[in-house]
Design a protein around this motif. Structure first.
Motif, PDB file in Angstrom:
ATOM      1  N   LEU A   1       0.828  -1.208   0.000  1.00 31.50           N
ATOM      2  CA  LEU A   1       0.000   0.000   0.000  1.00 31.50           C
ATOM      3  C   LEU A   1       0.861   1.256   0.000  1.00 31.50           C
ATOM      4  CD1 LEU A   1      -2.919  -0.912   2.403  1.00 31.50           C
ATOM      5  CD2 LEU A   1      -3.056  -0.492  -0.056  1.00 31.50           C
TER       6      LEU A   1
ATOM      7  N   ARG B   1       0.883   3.779  -3.193  1.00 35.50           N
ATOM      8  CA  ARG B   1       0.030   4.879  -2.759  1.00 35.50           C
ATOM      9  C   ARG B   1       0.016   6.035  -3.766  1.00 35.50           C
ATOM     10  NH1 ARG B   1      -1.441   6.558   2.630  1.00 35.50           N
ATOM     11  NH2 ARG B   1      -1.982   8.739   2.586  1.00 35.50           N
TER      12      ARG B   1
ATOM     13  N   VAL C   1      -8.651   6.421  -4.190  1.00 32.21           N
ATOM     14  CA  VAL C   1      -8.675   5.723  -2.903  1.00 32.21           C
ATOM     15  C   VAL C   1      -7.929   6.535  -1.848  1.00 32.21           C
ATOM     16  CG1 VAL C   1      -7.926   3.633  -1.681  1.00 32.21           C
ATOM     17  CG2 VAL C   1      -8.880   3.455  -3.985  1.00 32.21           C
ATOM     18  N   VAL C   2      -6.760   7.032  -2.201  1.00 28.92           N
ATOM     19  CA  VAL C   2      -5.968   7.818  -1.259  1.00 28.92           C
ATOM     20  C   VAL C   2      -6.693   9.118  -0.917  1.00 28.92           C
ATOM     21  CG1 VAL C   2      -3.789   9.086  -0.971  1.00 28.92           C
ATOM     22  CG2 VAL C   2      -3.774   6.795  -1.948  1.00 28.92           C
ATOM     23  N   TYR C   3      -7.341   9.743  -1.901  1.00 27.23           N
ATOM     24  CA  TYR C   3      -8.092  10.968  -1.649  1.00 27.23           C
ATOM     25  C   TYR C   3      -9.190  10.725  -0.616  1.00 27.23           C
ATOM     26  CZ  TYR C   3     -11.059  15.005  -2.280  1.00 27.23           C
ATOM     27  OH  TYR C   3     -11.809  16.125  -2.050  1.00 27.23           O
TER      28      TYR C   3
ATOM     29  N   TRP D   1      -9.332   8.237   1.593  1.00 25.52           N
ATOM     30  CA  TRP D   1      -8.694   7.939   2.882  1.00 25.52           C
ATOM     31  C   TRP D   1      -8.325   9.227   3.605  1.00 25.52           C
ATOM     32  CZ3 TRP D   1      -4.633   3.785   1.125  1.00 25.52           C
ATOM     33  CH2 TRP D   1      -5.247   2.534   1.056  1.00 25.52           C
ATOM     34  N   GLU D   2      -7.687  10.140   2.879  1.00 20.32           N
ATOM     35  CA  GLU D   2      -7.244  11.396   3.498  1.00 20.32           C
ATOM     36  C   GLU D   2      -8.433  12.259   3.920  1.00 20.32           C
ATOM     37  OE1 GLU D   2      -4.129  12.102   4.354  1.00 20.32           O
ATOM     38  OE2 GLU D   2      -3.471  10.190   3.498  1.00 20.32           O
TER      39      GLU D   2
ATOM     40  N   LYS E   1     -11.454  11.160   4.781  1.00 17.55           N
ATOM     41  CA  LYS E   1     -12.046  10.535   5.963  1.00 17.55           C
ATOM     42  C   LYS E   1     -11.187  10.789   7.199  1.00 17.55           C
ATOM     43  CE  LYS E   1     -14.803   6.882   3.885  1.00 17.55           C
ATOM     44  NZ  LYS E   1     -15.066   5.434   3.823  1.00 17.55           N
ATOM     45  N   LYS E   2      -9.879  10.764   7.041  1.00 13.23           N
ATOM     46  CA  LYS E   2      -8.976  11.034   8.159  1.00 13.23           C
ATOM     47  C   LYS E   2      -9.169  12.470   8.666  1.00 13.23           C
ATOM     48  CE  LYS E   2      -4.461  11.425   7.608  1.00 13.23           C
ATOM     49  NZ  LYS E   2      -3.040  11.109   7.356  1.00 13.23           N
TER      50      LYS E   2
ATOM     51  N   ASN F   1     -12.540  12.810  10.416  1.00 17.77           N
ATOM     52  CA  ASN F   1     -12.511  12.142  11.709  1.00 17.77           C
ATOM     53  C   ASN F   1     -11.838  13.021  12.763  1.00 17.77           C
ATOM     54  OD1 ASN F   1     -12.927  10.133  13.568  1.00 17.77           O
ATOM     55  ND2 ASN F   1     -11.260   8.837  12.848  1.00 17.77           N
TER      56      ASN F   1
END
Length: 123
Positions: free
Chosen positions: A22, A26, A34-36, A38-39, A41-42, A45
């Motif tokens: 990964l 990346r 996918v990375v967009y 993930w970032e 959502k991070k 959060n």
């Protein structure tokens, strides 16, 4: 006999291998979306964990708090559109209208592009 230690070693090696893959891929073009997500959502959060303090400061007119909440609402809207989850969009629109009303009362202009994660440190 038990083969617990062999299972544990297998899980550990697989986890390290997946993490390495990964990390290596990346930046590849097929991982961009996918990375967009993930970032995004991070970031959402991190804001969500501080939302109570942000809302309290926002009611008092703190521009950074209002900006973080605005970013959270805009990011949530985008994420829900990407997931095709439009059920809660009406509630989000109501919250966003309330936020814009508070921002207008305190003469704060909200622009998603002005958001920086470092403003969360003060809350």
């Amino acid at each position: 006999g038990s083969h617990f230690h062999w299972n544990l070693i297998g899980v550990a090696i697989t986890s390290v291998g997946l993490a390495w893959l990964l990390n290596k891929y990346r930046t590849h073009s097929f991982m961009t979306e996918v990375v967009y997500v993930w970032e995004l959502k991070k970031a959402l959060n991190k804001i969500t964990r501080k939302m109570a303090k942000l809302k309290a400061a926002g009611r008092e007119g703190n521009a950074d708090a209002l900006l973080a909440i605005h970013y959270s609402y805009a990011g949530s809207r985008l994420l829900w559109q990407l997931d095709d989850n439009l059920i809660t969009m009406d509630d989000l629109a109501i919250k966003q209208a309330e936020l814009e009303s508070v921002a207008a009362q305190h003469n704060v202009t909200l622009n998603v592009e002005d958001y920086d994660e470092s403003i969360l440190k003060q809350f």
